[in-house]
Scaffold this motif. Structure first.
Motif, PDB file in Angstrom:
ATOM      1  N   PRO A 254       0.806  -1.231   0.000  1.00 49.86           N
ATOM      2  CA  PRO A 254       0.000   0.000   0.000  1.00 49.86           C
ATOM      3  C   PRO A 254       0.829   1.266   0.000  1.00 49.86           C
ATOM      4  CG  PRO A 254      -0.003  -1.013   2.176  1.00 49.86           C
ATOM      5  CD  PRO A 254       0.700  -1.971   1.271  1.00 49.86           C
ATOM      6  N   ASN A 255       2.059   1.209   0.539  1.00 49.16           N
ATOM      7  CA  ASN A 255       2.903   2.406   0.649  1.00 49.16           C
ATOM      8  C   ASN A 255       4.183   2.209  -0.146  1.00 49.16           C
ATOM      9  OD1 ASN A 255       1.194   3.868   2.467  1.00 49.16           O
ATOM     10  ND2 ASN A 255       1.897   2.543   4.121  1.00 49.16           N
ATOM     11  N   VAL A 256       4.090   2.411  -1.455  1.00 47.31           N
ATOM     12  CA  VAL A 256       5.254   2.265  -2.315  1.00 47.31           C
ATOM     13  C   VAL A 256       5.682   3.646  -2.786  1.00 47.31           C
ATOM     14  CG1 VAL A 256       3.857   1.921  -4.400  1.00 47.31           C
ATOM     15  CG2 VAL A 256       6.210   1.069  -4.322  1.00 47.31           C
ATOM     16  N   GLY A 257       6.988   3.885  -2.839  1.00 46.99           N
ATOM     17  CA  GLY A 257       7.522   5.163  -3.290  1.00 46.99           C
ATOM     18  C   GLY A 257       8.327   4.977  -4.561  1.00 46.99           C
ATOM     19  N   LEU A 258       7.872   5.588  -5.655  1.00 43.22           N
ATOM     20  CA  LEU A 258       8.572   5.507  -6.932  1.00 43.22           C
ATOM     21  C   LEU A 258       9.547   6.669  -7.067  1.00 43.22           C
ATOM     22  CD1 LEU A 258       5.600   4.592  -9.313  1.00 43.22           C
ATOM     23  CD2 LEU A 258       7.111   3.046  -8.031  1.00 43.22           C
ATOM     24  N   ALA A 259      10.654   6.414  -7.707  1.00 43.01           N
ATOM     25  CA  ALA A 259      11.710   7.417  -7.935  1.00 43.01           C
ATOM     26  C   ALA A 259      12.069   8.141  -6.644  1.00 43.01           C
ATOM     27  CB  ALA A 259      11.271   8.419  -9.003  1.00 43.01           C
ATOM     28  N   PRO A 260      12.345   7.398  -5.558  1.00 47.70           N
ATOM     29  CA  PRO A 260      12.607   8.053  -4.271  1.00 47.70           C
ATOM     30  C   PRO A 260      13.951   8.766  -4.247  1.00 47.70           C
ATOM     31  CG  PRO A 260      12.935   5.688  -4.080  1.00 47.70           C
ATOM     32  CD  PRO A 260      12.400   5.925  -5.460  1.00 47.70           C
ATOM     33  N   LEU A 261      13.957   9.909  -3.570  1.00 47.27           N
ATOM     34  CA  LEU A 261      15.154  10.717  -3.366  1.00 47.27           C
ATOM     35  C   LEU A 261      15.372  10.892  -1.878  1.00 47.27           C
ATOM     36  CD1 LEU A 261      14.340  13.532  -5.957  1.00 47.27           C
ATOM     37  CD2 LEU A 261      15.647  11.427  -6.355  1.00 47.27           C
ATOM     38  N   THR A 262      16.621  10.841  -1.442  1.00 45.66           N
ATOM     39  CA  THR A 262      16.975  10.948  -0.031  1.00 45.66           C
ATOM     40  C   THR A 262      18.032  12.028   0.140  1.00 45.66           C
ATOM     41  OG1 THR A 262      16.522   8.599   0.327  1.00 45.66           O
ATOM     42  CG2 THR A 262      17.845   9.707   1.979  1.00 45.66           C
ATOM     43  N   SER A 263      17.810  12.943   1.112  1.00 44.06           N
ATOM     44  CA  SER A 263      18.728  14.054   1.273  1.00 44.06           C
ATOM     45  C   SER A 263      18.830  14.434   2.744  1.00 44.06           C
ATOM     46  CB  SER A 263      18.261  15.245   0.428  1.00 44.06           C
ATOM     47  OG  SER A 263      19.261  16.230   0.341  1.00 44.06           O
ATOM     48  N   MET A 264      19.574  15.525   2.999  1.00 39.61           N
ATOM     49  CA  MET A 264      19.790  16.015   4.367  1.00 39.61           C
ATOM     50  C   MET A 264      19.472  17.495   4.456  1.00 39.61           C
ATOM     51  SD  MET A 264      21.999  18.010   6.399  1.00 39.61           S
ATOM     52  CE  MET A 264      23.523  18.124   5.478  1.00 39.61           C
ATOM     53  N   TYR A 265      18.690  17.847   5.475  1.00 43.31           N
ATOM     54  CA  TYR A 265      18.460  19.253   5.801  1.00 43.31           C
ATOM     55  C   TYR A 265      18.553  19.392   7.318  1.00 43.31           C
ATOM     56  CZ  TYR A 265      16.541  23.915   6.102  1.00 43.31           C
ATOM     57  OH  TYR A 265      16.383  25.255   6.355  1.00 43.31           O
ATOM     58  N   PHE A 266      19.570  20.133   7.758  1.00 44.14           N
ATOM     59  CA  PHE A 266      19.721  20.384   9.189  1.00 44.14           C
ATOM     60  C   PHE A 266      19.238  21.782   9.560  1.00 44.14           C
ATOM     61  CE2 PHE A 266      22.676  21.566  12.816  1.00 44.14           C
ATOM     62  CZ  PHE A 266      21.875  20.985  13.783  1.00 44.14           C
ATOM     63  N   GLU A 267      19.774  22.814   8.894  1.00 47.12           N
ATOM     64  CA  GLU A 267      19.274  24.155   9.156  1.00 47.12           C
ATOM     65  C   GLU A 267      19.561  25.072   7.978  1.00 47.12           C
ATOM     66  OE1 GLU A 267      21.023  26.166  12.448  1.00 47.12           O
ATOM     67  OE2 GLU A 267      23.058  25.535  11.975  1.00 47.12           O
ATOM     68  N   GLY A 268      18.717  26.100   7.880  1.00 50.29           N
ATOM     69  CA  GLY A 268      18.841  27.127   6.849  1.00 50.29           C
ATOM     70  C   GLY A 268      18.167  28.393   7.322  1.00 50.29           C
ATOM     71  N   GLU A 269      18.023  29.376   6.417  1.00 50.58           N
ATOM     72  CA  GLU A 269      17.507  30.680   6.854  1.00 50.58           C
ATOM     73  C   GLU A 269      16.063  30.616   7.312  1.00 50.58           C
ATOM     74  OE1 GLU A 269      16.275  30.553   2.532  1.00 50.58           O
ATOM     75  OE2 GLU A 269      18.127  30.109   3.610  1.00 50.58           O
ATOM     76  N   ASN A 270      15.292  29.624   6.816  1.00 52.91           N
ATOM     77  CA  ASN A 270      13.881  29.534   7.196  1.00 52.91           C
ATOM     78  C   ASN A 270      13.661  28.676   8.435  1.00 52.91           C
ATOM     79  OD1 ASN A 270      14.566  27.353   5.172  1.00 52.91           O
ATOM     80  ND2 ASN A 270      12.633  26.570   5.960  1.00 52.91           N
ATOM     81  N   ASP A 271      14.692  27.955   8.887  1.00 54.64           N
ATOM     82  CA  ASP A 271      14.510  27.003   9.985  1.00 54.64           C
ATOM     83  C   ASP A 271      15.807  26.950  10.780  1.00 54.64           C
ATOM     84  OD1 ASP A 271      13.410  25.065  11.594  1.00 54.64           O
ATOM     85  OD2 ASP A 271      13.864  23.415  10.243  1.00 54.64           O
ATOM     86  N   ARG A 272      16.030  27.941  11.595  1.00 51.11           N
ATOM     87  CA  ARG A 272      17.293  28.077  12.313  1.00 51.11           C
ATOM     88  C   ARG A 272      17.284  27.268  13.609  1.00 51.11           C
ATOM     89  NH1 ARG A 272      20.330  31.806   9.900  1.00 51.11           N
ATOM     90  NH2 ARG A 272      19.350  33.483   8.727  1.00 51.11           N
ATOM     91  N   HIS A 273      18.415  26.610  13.872  1.00 48.98           N
ATOM     92  CA  HIS A 273      18.627  25.910  15.132  1.00 48.98           C
ATOM     93  C   HIS A 273      19.819  26.565  15.817  1.00 48.98           C
ATOM     94  CE1 HIS A 273      15.950  22.417  14.229  1.00 48.98           C
ATOM     95  NE2 HIS A 273      16.166  22.854  12.998  1.00 48.98           N
ATOM     96  N   GLN A 274      19.721  26.764  17.083  1.00 44.61           N
ATOM     97  CA  GLN A 274      20.775  27.461  17.823  1.00 44.61           C
ATOM     98  C   GLN A 274      21.958  26.528  18.057  1.00 44.61           C
ATOM     99  OE1 GLN A 274      20.564  30.739  18.386  1.00 44.61           O
ATOM    100  NE2 GLN A 274      18.635  30.617  17.260  1.00 44.61           N
ATOM    101  N   THR A 275      22.764  26.367  17.015  1.00 50.32           N
ATOM    102  CA  THR A 275      23.942  25.510  17.107  1.00 50.32           C
ATOM    103  C   THR A 275      25.193  26.368  17.227  1.00 50.32           C
ATOM    104  OG1 THR A 275      24.089  25.449  14.693  1.00 50.32           O
ATOM    105  CG2 THR A 275      22.876  23.684  15.764  1.00 50.32           C
ATOM    106  N   ASP A 276      26.187  25.819  17.888  1.00 51.40           N
ATOM    107  CA  ASP A 276      27.454  26.523  18.077  1.00 51.40           C
ATOM    108  C   ASP A 276      28.347  26.226  16.880  1.00 51.40           C
ATOM    109  OD1 ASP A 276      29.453  28.002  19.175  1.00 51.40           O
ATOM    110  OD2 ASP A 276      30.115  26.459  20.592  1.00 51.40           O
ATOM    111  N   ASP A 277      28.015  26.843  15.741  1.00 49.07           N
ATOM    112  CA  ASP A 277      28.693  26.559  14.491  1.00 49.07           C
ATOM    113  C   ASP A 277      28.829  27.856  13.712  1.00 49.07           C
ATOM    114  OD1 ASP A 277      29.427  25.562  11.828  1.00 49.07           O
ATOM    115  OD2 ASP A 277      28.716  23.605  12.540  1.00 49.07           O
ATOM    116  N   PHE A 278      29.999  28.063  13.104  1.00 51.44           N
ATOM    117  CA  PHE A 278      30.208  29.289  12.340  1.00 51.44           C
ATOM    118  C   PHE A 278      29.468  29.262  11.005  1.00 51.44           C
ATOM    119  CE2 PHE A 278      33.338  26.407  10.617  1.00 51.44           C
ATOM    120  CZ  PHE A 278      33.454  26.753   9.278  1.00 51.44           C
ATOM    121  N   ARG A 279      29.042  28.074  10.556  1.00 52.07           N
ATOM    122  CA  ARG A 279      28.339  27.955   9.281  1.00 52.07           C
ATOM    123  C   ARG A 279      26.856  28.276   9.469  1.00 52.07           C
ATOM    124  NH1 ARG A 279      29.902  21.925   8.188  1.00 52.07           N
ATOM    125  NH2 ARG A 279      29.311  21.914  10.400  1.00 52.07           N
TER     126      ARG A 279
END
Length: 517
Positions: A254-279
């Motif tokens: 019942p739950n099949v995914g065609l042409a699946p893509l996998t990636s990483m999103y940790f933080e960006g300008e729309n979703d900031r996390h208070q991390t101790d990182d210069f990036r």
């Protein structure tokens, strides 16, 4: 897996390499050349048998390899395969060990005749690892990669790699690895454990001189499905992979995914996390782009949510979708090692009729940048059932210049903040939020001389839009729009917005979810 001696396999490989054509010495036609239909037949037969799990253990000491141990095992480049016919591609193999414990068989197709590549100790440099006892000739490999003069005619660059389950990654010119593709995804969104189909055998065609593409066949297997795959790989500025697949379900899916893509999103300008990182930003992809069957372009910025979130975009015969890395400005990442600004987006272009279904986006919380937490795929409305034969095909493109995906304006930045009145320090209301979108490109510069013609068209699926505004943004040669939204506690909404002038739509549709706990 058939057990052959090392001598038999080596003699077979040498004989195949020397074979001039598919004919017997007396002129009698030889066997038919190996084709995609042969993989389809194998997948069909495989689906009729119970699923056989791979062996749980590898020969020692492969079971105990750490990440650093495994990374120290390297293929010897001077032993690369596929070069004997004078073609431009070379193949290197990945050793088993560490996370990669499932053996796969890799065959070379020369003039249509398949020959398995035997494991040989001499293929690898083991670094500081010590392999005291000989490993079996039928050990298999973890996967393989193809090299091609992608960026320089004198240098062989990695262009595609198949490694782990049904994962593969590929690159265009001047791109760095980030996002991955998969052959198939099963039960990504369901309450049960996700199932990871795997490629158990590959057939790689020996490229001819001056070949402009490589062809790879693969046999997929899992408890729920068996399948045949063909990959035509065209290295270029934006490398394209044409995928053809035939699936044979063993059970209802019942739950099949065609042409699946996998990636990483940790933080960006729309979703900031208070991390101790210069990036400032850490992500392989920053948004999901969709071209619907009706032609509408939709942009959904990615997030690192507090809990697993699933967003569905209903459609009929979608024209395309993909996870994009739209932000290409080095200063926004400041990473001289990961090169996030050079990581490609993958764009899926369906070929043929995909029918009704939805593009699904799954966002999973991640505490850092080391975990892939984003998945996107097409899910058909009708579940796959045993006895069916499902044929699909699509193109995958490694996108760098995302500005050329469509002619309209793009949502290049998304910000959010409390809608405080200017000059006040009053505590913010958690049920009230301002979303700011920068639209740029397309025909928007034309309207900067008369910005009053441009209108913001916002909507929300729940709650109330309390205020909006739109102003020219000379820095982006576009417009900045803002939407203030108020929700009741426990509510969630999907926001949408685009710009128009009269009856003319000027931009893609920006969409974003928001909820109040």
């Amino acid at each position: 897996m058939t057990i052959l001696s090392r001598r038999t396999l080596l003699q077979s490989l040498l004989a195949t390499a020397a074979m001039p054509a598919l004919a017997q010495p007396n002129g009698v036609p030889g066997p038919n050349p190996f084709r995609y239909e042969d993989v389809v037949s194998r997948a069909r037969e495989l689906s009729r048998a119970p699923y056989e799990a791979p062996p749980a253990q590898l020969p020692e000491p492969l079971n105990a390899l750490s990440f650093d141990d495994y990374r120290d095992i390297r293929f010897n480049p001077d032993r690369a395969l596929l070069g004997s016919a004078g073609g431009p591609f070379r193949m290197q193999l990945f050793h088993l060990g560490f996370l990669y414990r499932r053996p796969v068989t890799v065959n070379v197709l020369r003039d249509g005749v398949p020959t398995p590549v035997p494991y040989q100790r001499e293929l690898f440099n083991y670094g500081r690892n010590r392999i005291e006892r000989p490993l079996p000739v039928n050990l298999g490999f973890a996967g393989f990669r193809l090299h091609y003069p992608l960026n320089d005619p004198k240098v062989l660059d990695e262009v595609i790699a198949f490694l782990g389950a049904s994962y593969f990654r590929f690159l265009g010119m001047d791109q760095k690895y980030g996002i991955s593709a998969r052959g198939l995804a099963i039960n990504v969104e369901g309450g049960e454990a996700e199932e990871f189909p795997h490629f158990r055998e590959f057939w790689v065609e020996m490229p001819k001189p001056h070949a402009e593409r490589a062809t790879v066949f693969a046999l997929l297997d899992s408890p729920s499905v068996a399948g045949a795959y063909r990959f035509h790989i065209y290295p270029s500025k934006e490398t394209t992979v044409e995928v053809t697949a035939t699936l044979f379900p063993r059970q209802s899916i019942p739950n099949v995914g065609l042409a699946p893509l996998t990636s990483m999103y940790f933080e960006g300008e729309n979703d900031r996390h208070q991390t101790d990182d210069f990036r400032l930003e850490l992500h392989d992809s920053d948004g999901l782009l969709i071209q619907s069957g009706a032609g509408e372009w939709i942009w959904r910025p990615l997030r690192n949510p507090e809990r697993k979130t699933i967003s569905s975009f209903q459609d009929n015969n979608p024209r395309g979708f993909g996870l994009m890395q739209r932000d290409r400005v080095f200063e926004n990442y400041q990473d001289l090692e990961a090169y996030y600004h050079k990581r490609p987006g993958y764009w899926v272009e369906p070929m043929g009729d995909w029918g009704e279904g939805q593009v699904e986006l799954v966002e999973i919380p991640t505490p850092d940048e080391t975990h892939d937490n984003i998945v996107a795929y097409w899910q058909p409305n009708q579940p796959y059932e045993p006895g069916q034969e499902i044929a699909i095909s699509y193109r995958l493109r490694a996108v760098a210049a995302v500005g050329g995906m469509h002619p309209g304006g793009k949502a290049i930045n998304t910000f959010q903040a409390p809608p405080r009145a200017s000059g006040t320090n009053a505590p913010s209301d958690p049920t009230h939020r301002r979303f700011i979108i920068d639209f740029a490109g397309g025909n928007l510069p034309y309207y900067l001389g008369d910005p009053g013609q441009v209108q913001l068209v916002p909507s929300t699926s729940a709650g109330t839009i309390t205020h909006t505004f739109i102003v020219p943004n000379d820095h982006t040669k576009g417009f900045r729009a803002a939407i203030d939204v108020k929700l009741e506690p426990g509510q969630s909404t999907d926001l949408r917005a685009f710009l128009k002038a009269g009856n003319r739509t000027l931009t893609e549709t920006w969409t974003y979810p928001w909820s109040v706990d």
